[in-house]
Design an enzyme around this catalytic site. Structure first.
Site, mmCIF file in Angstrom:
data_model
loop_
_atom_site.group_PDB
_atom_site.id
_atom_site.type_symbol
_atom_site.label_atom_id
_atom_site.label_comp_id
_atom_site.label_asym_id
_atom_site.label_seq_id
_atom_site.Cartn_x
_atom_site.Cartn_y
_atom_site.Cartn_z
ATOM 1 N NE ARG A 121 -3.821 -2.151 2.263
ATOM 2 C CZ ARG A 121 -3.493 -3.172 3.051
ATOM 3 N NH1 ARG A 121 -2.422 -3.097 3.823
ATOM 4 N NH2 ARG A 121 -4.222 -4.257 3.066
ATOM 5 C CE LYS A 143 -3.090 13.838 -12.644
ATOM 6 N NZ LYS A 143 -3.627 14.259 -13.951
ATOM 7 C CD GLU A 185 3.489 18.624 -21.410
ATOM 8 O OE1 GLU A 185 2.873 19.553 -20.833
ATOM 9 O OE2 GLU A 185 2.925 17.603 -21.864
ATOM 10 C CE LYS A 227 2.750 18.018 -12.936
ATOM 11 N NZ LYS A 227 2.668 16.830 -13.751
ATOM 12 C CD GLU A 237 -4.629 31.690 -0.941
ATOM 13 O OE1 GLU A 237 -5.467 32.559 -0.699
ATOM 14 O OE2 GLU A 237 -4.722 30.507 -0.535
ATOM 15 N NE ARG A 247 -2.208 17.112 -11.160
ATOM 16 C CZ ARG A 247 -1.273 16.445 -10.516
ATOM 17 N NH1 ARG A 247 -1.246 16.445 -9.224
ATOM 18 N NH2 ARG A 247 -0.363 15.765 -11.170
ATOM 19 C CG ASN A 251 -5.895 18.663 -19.669
ATOM 20 O OD1 ASN A 251 -5.014 17.832 -19.839
ATOM 21 N ND2 ASN A 251 -7.158 18.460 -19.977
ATOM 22 C CG HIS A 254 -2.403 18.151 -22.339
ATOM 23 N ND1 HIS A 254 -1.631 19.292 -22.437
ATOM 24 C CD2 HIS A 254 -1.562 17.182 -21.900
ATOM 25 C CE1 HIS A 254 -0.389 19.015 -22.060
ATOM 26 N NE2 HIS A 254 -0.320 17.738 -21.731
ATOM 27 C CG HIS A 258 -4.886 13.731 -23.928
ATOM 28 N ND1 HIS A 258 -5.415 14.263 -22.767
ATOM 29 C CD2 HIS A 258 -3.590 13.460 -23.661
ATOM 30 C CE1 HIS A 258 -4.471 14.319 -21.842
ATOM 31 N NE2 HIS A 258 -3.345 13.843 -22.356
ATOM 32 C CG HIS A 270 2.229 13.979 -24.392
ATOM 33 N ND1 HIS A 270 0.866 13.843 -24.340
ATOM 34 C CD2 HIS A 270 2.548 14.923 -23.474
ATOM 35 C CE1 HIS A 270 0.382 14.671 -23.421
ATOM 36 N NE2 HIS A 270 1.384 15.334 -22.882
#
Ligand SMILES: NC(=O)c1ccc[n+]([C@@H]2O[C@H](COP(=O)([O-])OP(=O)(O)OC[C@H]3O[C@@H](n4cnc5c(N)ncnc54)[C@H](O)[C@@H]3O)[C@@H](O)[C@H]2O)c1
Ligand SMILES: [Zn+2]
Length: 366
Positions: A121, A143, A185, A227, A237, A247, A251, A254, A258, A270
């Site tokens: 875990r 992620k 990116e 990032k 803020e 977050r 994107n 993207h 995608h 990508h």
């Protein structure tokens, strides 16, 4: 003289540091901490030499090391490979005080992070990203994931790393096309937040395509800071169009990107798909009355100056639209795009008219 490493904090429930500089892989032992006894080093094939050196450093520090070679590219991100890693950890007697180290691109950090997230875990993972995309994007933010037959990144978990070491020396063997794809990116971070990135690329586009370019280290660090600030919640803020920065701004470009990757069966890099996606998003923002002609032209100028594509020659708008609708970021069938109200000021565009979408696509069709 080599510049001292730069340390970028990623805040949140489990804060950690991203260390950037030449030779920072030498900080691996302290990054692992004193509690770790066994280390599994997952590495991509082009990094075998680096991984061998890492292994001797770790062994010299008294750690027991299991080396695991990761299959190339997306072949790494499978349940079969992850299961093989779990078996290796089991055989080596891995406990909660042991750790995973990844050395490779985003595919390696994603699957290695997933193995670390799931073993008992969750055991600590330290990422050593060795592609530009890995440094400015995949290794930062926590992620992790693998693919299934039904799609990319469908299985995974949030598992922030214990540390990230961006050793700029590792980039010297990265093919230029991969470096340039990662620049998409970096440029994205410029459009959504740090416009100094755009100025640095504009000042020397050729230099920007090389890891030893005059501004390359600064470009990498600035993109990581963007990032890190977004995933660490530091920008919460600052209000963007009345709503907090989420977050989602990462994107930018993207949604169409995608879709292109998907209908091209993931044979595209990508960053190349995202580059076209950013021009598309800029055209959408212009049609929606948000961006002026100069801002859209700036997208094209910056991206093409480093060799990134501006248009898609494949047609197939219906397929792209269908793919965008099933993209996991679409909410309840209403398409939602990250757009800009101005360069550096992201906003959300909810449910644009089909005619507007098609007009924007026409503007990025070759
Ligand atoms: N977790 C996240 O937040 C996140 C974000 C962005 C992307 N990703 C994932 O990252 C992956 C793409 O990452 P990528 O573009 O780094 O691709 P990659 O990991 O497939 O690496 C690209 C190629 O470069 C090779 N390589 C890596 N480092 C090298 C080096 N220093 N020298 C020579 N060759 C080297 C790899 O072996 C591979 O063949 C995708 O699976 C994507 O889903 C994850
Ligand atoms: Zn991306």
């Amino acid at each position: 003289m080599t510049a001292a490493p730069t340390r970028i904090a990623v805040n949140g429930a489990d804060p950690y540091e991203v260390v950037v500089g030449a030779g920072v892989i030498g900080e691996l032992v302290p990054a692992l901490g004193a509690d770790v006894h066994r280390v599994a080093v997952l590495h991509a094939a082009p990094l075998t030499e680096v991984a061998t050196r890492v292994r001797s450093d770790l062994e010299a520090a008294g750690l027991s090391v299991t080396s695991i070679l990761v299959p190339d590219g997306e072949a790494a991100k499978t349940i079969d490979f992850a299961a093989g890693c779990w078996s290796e950890l089991g055989r080596a007697g891995f406990t909660r005080t042991d750790a995973v180290v990844t050395i490779g691109g985003g595919a390696t950090t994603d699957v290695g992070g997933f193995v670390a997230a799931t073993w008992l875990r969750g055991v600590p993972v330290v990422h050593v990203p060795t592609t530009l995309l890995g440094m400015v994007d995949a290794a930062v933010g926590g992620k992790t994931g693998i693919n299934t037959a039904e799609g990319k990144n469908l299985v995974g978990s949030f598992h922030p790393p214990a540390g990230v070491l961006c050793d700029l020396d590792t980039l010297t063997t990265l093919p230029t096309v991969d470096y340039v794809a990662g620049l998409a990116e970096v440029v994205k971070a410029g459009f959504i937040a740090d416009t100094r990135i755009l100025e640095l690329v504009e000042a020397d586009p050729t230099g920007a395509t090389r890891p030893d370019g005059p501004h390359s280290r600064e470009l990498i660090e600035r993109a990581i800071r963007v990032k890190a600030a977004v995933v660490g919640g530091d920008l919460r803020e600052k209000n963007v169009a009345g709503s907090p920065v989420s977050r989602e701004v990462l994107n930018y470009g993207h949604t169409l990107g995608h879709a292109i990757e998907k209908i091209e069966d993931y044979r595209w890099r990508h960053g190349e798909a995202v580059s076209i996606g950013m021009v598309f998003a800029a055209e959408l923002a212009r049609l929606d009355g948000r961006l002026d002609d100069d801002a859209v032209a700036r997208h094209r100028a910056v991206l093409t100056s480093v060799g990134l594509p501006l248009s898609y020659g494949g047609g197939r708008w219906d397929e792209l639209l269908a793919a965008m609708k099933v993209d996991k970021k679409a909410r309840a069938d209403r398409l939602r795009f990250v757009v800009l109200d101005a360069i550096g000021t992201p906003a959300a565009l909810e449910g644009p008219e089909p005619a507007m979408l098609e007009a924007a696509f026409h503007a990025v069709s070759a």
